[in-house]
Write an enzyme that holds these catalytic residues in place. Structure first.
Site, mmCIF file in Angstrom:
data_model
loop_
_atom_site.group_PDB
_atom_site.id
_atom_site.type_symbol
_atom_site.label_atom_id
_atom_site.label_comp_id
_atom_site.label_asym_id
_atom_site.label_seq_id
_atom_site.Cartn_x
_atom_site.Cartn_y
_atom_site.Cartn_z
ATOM 1 N N LYS A 148 30.979 17.640 32.589
ATOM 2 C CA LYS A 148 30.776 18.994 32.056
ATOM 3 C C LYS A 148 32.070 19.504 31.414
ATOM 4 O O LYS A 148 33.063 19.737 32.103
ATOM 5 C CB LYS A 148 30.375 19.957 33.170
ATOM 6 C CG LYS A 148 29.911 21.297 32.595
ATOM 7 C CD LYS A 148 29.925 22.417 33.601
ATOM 8 C CE LYS A 148 31.250 23.120 33.678
ATOM 9 N NZ LYS A 148 31.699 23.785 32.433
ATOM 10 N N GLY A 201 41.200 22.520 37.002
ATOM 11 C CA GLY A 201 41.049 23.913 36.600
ATOM 12 C C GLY A 201 41.805 24.818 37.539
ATOM 13 O O GLY A 201 42.839 24.431 38.086
ATOM 14 N N SER A 202 41.266 26.004 37.728
ATOM 15 C CA SER A 202 42.000 27.009 38.501
ATOM 16 C C SER A 202 41.917 26.719 40.002
ATOM 17 O O SER A 202 40.959 26.108 40.489
ATOM 18 C CB SER A 202 41.418 28.390 38.213
ATOM 19 O OG SER A 202 40.070 28.435 38.624
ATOM 20 N N GLU A 223 42.606 18.752 40.592
ATOM 21 C CA GLU A 223 43.871 18.949 39.870
ATOM 22 C C GLU A 223 43.927 20.424 39.520
ATOM 23 O O GLU A 223 43.185 20.881 38.652
ATOM 24 C CB GLU A 223 43.908 18.119 38.571
ATOM 25 C CG GLU A 223 43.856 16.632 38.745
ATOM 26 C CD GLU A 223 45.125 16.021 39.321
ATOM 27 O OE1 GLU A 223 46.111 16.765 39.554
ATOM 28 O OE2 GLU A 223 45.132 14.806 39.548
ATOM 29 N N CYS A 257 49.135 22.621 33.049
ATOM 30 C CA CYS A 257 49.389 22.777 34.488
ATOM 31 C C CYS A 257 50.768 22.246 34.866
ATOM 32 O O CYS A 257 51.303 22.615 35.905
ATOM 33 C CB CYS A 257 48.296 22.114 35.303
ATOM 34 S SG CYS A 257 47.848 20.507 34.707
ATOM 35 N N GLU A 351 50.843 31.397 38.241
ATOM 36 C CA GLU A 351 50.697 30.578 37.042
ATOM 37 C C GLU A 351 50.284 31.476 35.873
ATOM 38 O O GLU A 351 49.203 32.055 35.882
ATOM 39 C CB GLU A 351 49.627 29.504 37.270
ATOM 40 C CG GLU A 351 49.521 28.548 36.121
ATOM 41 C CD GLU A 351 48.532 27.414 36.362
ATOM 42 O OE1 GLU A 351 47.404 27.682 36.814
ATOM 43 O OE2 GLU A 351 48.889 26.259 36.092
HETATM 44 P P1 NAD Z 1 38.205 27.564 35.682
HETATM 45 O O1 NAD Z 1 38.723 26.939 36.912
HETATM 46 O O2 NAD Z 1 37.314 28.753 35.796
HETATM 47 O O3 NAD Z 1 37.343 26.485 34.827
HETATM 48 C C1 NAD Z 1 37.572 25.099 34.829
HETATM 49 C C2 NAD Z 1 36.236 24.370 34.772
HETATM 50 O O4 NAD Z 1 35.480 24.651 35.954
HETATM 51 C C3 NAD Z 1 35.332 24.784 33.601
HETATM 52 O O5 NAD Z 1 34.615 23.661 33.132
HETATM 53 C C4 NAD Z 1 34.379 25.768 34.262
HETATM 54 O O6 NAD Z 1 33.148 25.865 33.587
HETATM 55 C C5 NAD Z 1 34.198 25.141 35.626
HETATM 56 N N1 NAD Z 1 33.762 26.061 36.670
HETATM 57 C C6 NAD Z 1 33.989 27.404 36.748
HETATM 58 N N2 NAD Z 1 33.435 27.901 37.861
HETATM 59 C C7 NAD Z 1 32.858 26.873 38.520
HETATM 60 C C8 NAD Z 1 32.124 26.755 39.753
HETATM 61 N N3 NAD Z 1 31.901 27.804 40.525
HETATM 62 N N4 NAD Z 1 31.682 25.527 40.126
HETATM 63 C C9 NAD Z 1 31.939 24.447 39.373
HETATM 64 N N5 NAD Z 1 32.598 24.500 38.186
HETATM 65 C C10 NAD Z 1 33.050 25.692 37.771
HETATM 66 O O7 NAD Z 1 39.410 27.881 34.767
HETATM 67 P P2 NAD Z 1 39.464 28.968 33.570
HETATM 68 O O8 NAD Z 1 38.727 30.209 33.891
HETATM 69 O O9 NAD Z 1 39.031 28.261 32.378
HETATM 70 O O10 NAD Z 1 41.011 29.307 33.548
HETATM 71 C C11 NAD Z 1 41.535 30.304 34.450
HETATM 72 C C12 NAD Z 1 42.910 29.931 34.924
HETATM 73 O O11 NAD Z 1 42.874 28.672 35.588
HETATM 74 C C13 NAD Z 1 43.942 29.728 33.830
HETATM 75 O O12 NAD Z 1 44.505 30.907 33.415
HETATM 76 C C14 NAD Z 1 44.926 28.816 34.508
HETATM 77 O O13 NAD Z 1 45.814 29.537 35.299
HETATM 78 C C15 NAD Z 1 44.057 27.964 35.392
HETATM 79 N N6 NAD Z 1 43.743 26.647 34.765
HETATM 80 C C16 NAD Z 1 44.413 25.563 35.192
HETATM 81 C C17 NAD Z 1 44.151 24.339 34.613
HETATM 82 C C18 NAD Z 1 44.858 23.110 35.037
HETATM 83 O O14 NAD Z 1 44.974 22.175 34.268
HETATM 84 N N7 NAD Z 1 45.326 23.036 36.254
HETATM 85 C C19 NAD Z 1 43.212 24.219 33.592
HETATM 86 C C20 NAD Z 1 42.521 25.364 33.184
HETATM 87 C C21 NAD Z 1 42.795 26.558 33.792
#
Ligand code: NAD
Length: 449
Positions: A148, A201-202, A223, A257, A351
């Protein structure tokens, strides 16, 4: 949306829960054929996939420039990284060796069995590399994958899915399913046929995923974020450290990150370092990502721009200096250097995920280590010193998964990548990545009858 112009590029329909279930069921059905395929044939298909990606380098890079605002130089590197990762793991099916362990009364052997369906949830900051780091080892180990992409950046992942089919992948082995995190992402985590989830992600969502995965003991690799320290000792080549520091945090507009978003400088060279850093930051070229001269493009979205601005506009943050960014449409923010008034300031410990770096002085080695470790995260970091003993002492003492000495490098496809503490669980890439996509099976064969 194109974050440099705020223009709509294309509309991609979000999958729903039923479509997610159907994709997982198709992936499960494709599993037995994929794992039964001769290892050399699976390897050949992974190489053919790498060749397809390689042949579409320009198209994929252009898509990322438009969809994610990455500079063309970065986007080309990112496609190259997918090729490298696919080629690296294409060698794995034929090398997935178990052990023969000496025991009494028979023969004991181990196998690395695939897990089944692997769900890969990708963020928007590095859509192509992060997709590759999950799918290549998962597929090489004999798993099937439902991937996804992030809502904001689905285009390159969708194209990668098509290229896998064009390379000859059987239907259902790799499915790219665009959708909302709370719909498709959540269903991938809770679907009983999904045996492993790889999430980047976050930290907030990572924590939720781990809790939801616990219900079925679904395996996870997480990660998450980082707040990495760039530690500059007085005995370092301070010129080199200062010249390299902007790239280590402003690359990808700080949406990385591994960004070295905290710079710790030994007090007796602090002023000198700041004098050297200022022209380097001001010279950092922020511009249209299609321009090969640009070193940094826009942020991904208006929401991200607001978030980043919020950290810097906070009342007690002292702005040291900043670079420039284009006006007009697009989510632009200039490279910015701040001096927090204390280490409790959010810009020092949260972050930011934008082109903002906070700089503070430290007194001695123990102080530097304590400040570097005073964070919930532990992903990467750099140590600048000409003293090899100090380099080794400090790298061993800093609680982070990926450290560099006299360099800011973090990622190589052939070395492990992942975080300590709040930065995640598990490792991707490198020689051991397949352990995260296989179960060890031990078989004893009696020979005494
Ligand atoms: P996020 O964690 O919301 O999204 C990352 C992925 O997870 C996306 O594909 C999203 O659709 C999916 N996702 C969201 N909620 C989910 C759930 N409940 N269950 C399963 N999957 C889910 O990140 P974001 O909102 O895009 O970014 C927010 C903050 O996160 C950024 O400002 C940054 O600080 C951090 N971030 C970190 C990384 C990293 O590489 N570590 C990457 C993106 C964002």
């Amino acid at each position: 949306m194109n974050p440099s112009t705020e223009q709509r590029i294309r509309t991609v329909e979000l999958a729903d829960t039923e479509q997610t279930d159907a994709a997982v069921e198709r992936a499960a059905a494709a599993g037995p054929g994929w794992r039964a395929m001769a290892p050399a044939d699976r390897a050949r298909l992974l190489r053919a996939f790498a060749d397809q990606v390689d042949a579409h380098r320009d198209e994929l890079a252009r898509l990322e420039v438009h969809n994610a605002g990455h500079t063309i130089g970065n986007a080309l590197w990112e496609v190259g990284n997918v090729v490298d990762v696919l080629e690296y793991f294409a060698a794995a099916p034929e090398r997935l060796c178990g052990k023969q362990i000496p025991v009494a009364g028979g023969i004991d052997i181990t196998f690395h069995e695939p897990l089944g369906v692997v769900g890969i949830i990708v963020p928007w900051n590095f859509p192509m590399p992060i997709a590759g780091w999950g799918m290549a080892p998962a597929l090489a180990a004999g798993n099937t994958v439902v991937l996804k992409p992030a809502e904001l950046t689905p285009l390159t992942a969708l194209r990668l899915g098509e290229l896998a089919l064009e390379a000859g992948f059987p239907e259902g082995v790799l499915t790219v399913l665009p959708g909302a995190g709370t719909v498709v992402g959540r269903r991938l985590v809770t679907h009983p046929l999904v045996r492993k989830v790889c999430f980047t992600g976050s930290s907030r969502v990572g924590t939720e995923i781990m809790a939801a995965a616990a219900a079925d003991l679904t395996r996870v690799t997480l990660e998450l974020g980082g707040k990495s320290a760039n530690i500059v000792f007085a005995d370092a080549d301070v010129e080199r450290a200062a010249a390299a520091a902007p790239g280590a945090v402003f690359d990808n507009a700080g949406q990385d990150c591994c960004a070295r978003s905290r710079i710790l400088v030994q007090r007796n060279v602090f002023d000198r370092f700041m004098e050297l850093l200022e022209p380097a930051v001001k010279a950092f070229r922020v511009g249209q990502p299609t321009n090969t001269e640009s070193q940094m493009g826009p942020l991904i979205s208006a929401a991200q721009l607001d978030r980043v601005r919020g950290f810097v506009d906070a009342a007690d943050v002292e702005l040291a200096f900043r670079g420039t960014a284009p006006d007009g449409p697009g989510f632009w923010y200039p490279p910015t250097v701040v001096q927090p008034t204390s280490t409790t300031d959010p810009v020092w410990h949260e972050e930011v995920f934008g082109p903002v770096v906070a700089v503070l002085p430290f007194d001695d080695e123990a102080d530097a280590i304590a400040m570097a470790n005073d964070t919930a995260y532990g992903l990467s970091g750099s140590i600048w010193t000409e003293n090899i003993g100090r380099a080794l002492r400090v790298t061993r003492a800093v609680e982070a998964g990926n450290l560099a000495v006299n360099s800011n490098s973090s990622v190589r496809h052939s070395t492990p990548f992942g975080g300590f503490k709040g930065s995640g669980i598990g490792r991707e890439l490198g020689p051991d990545a397949l352990d995260a996509f296989t179960e060890v099976k031990n078989v004893f064969i009696a020979t005494d009858h």
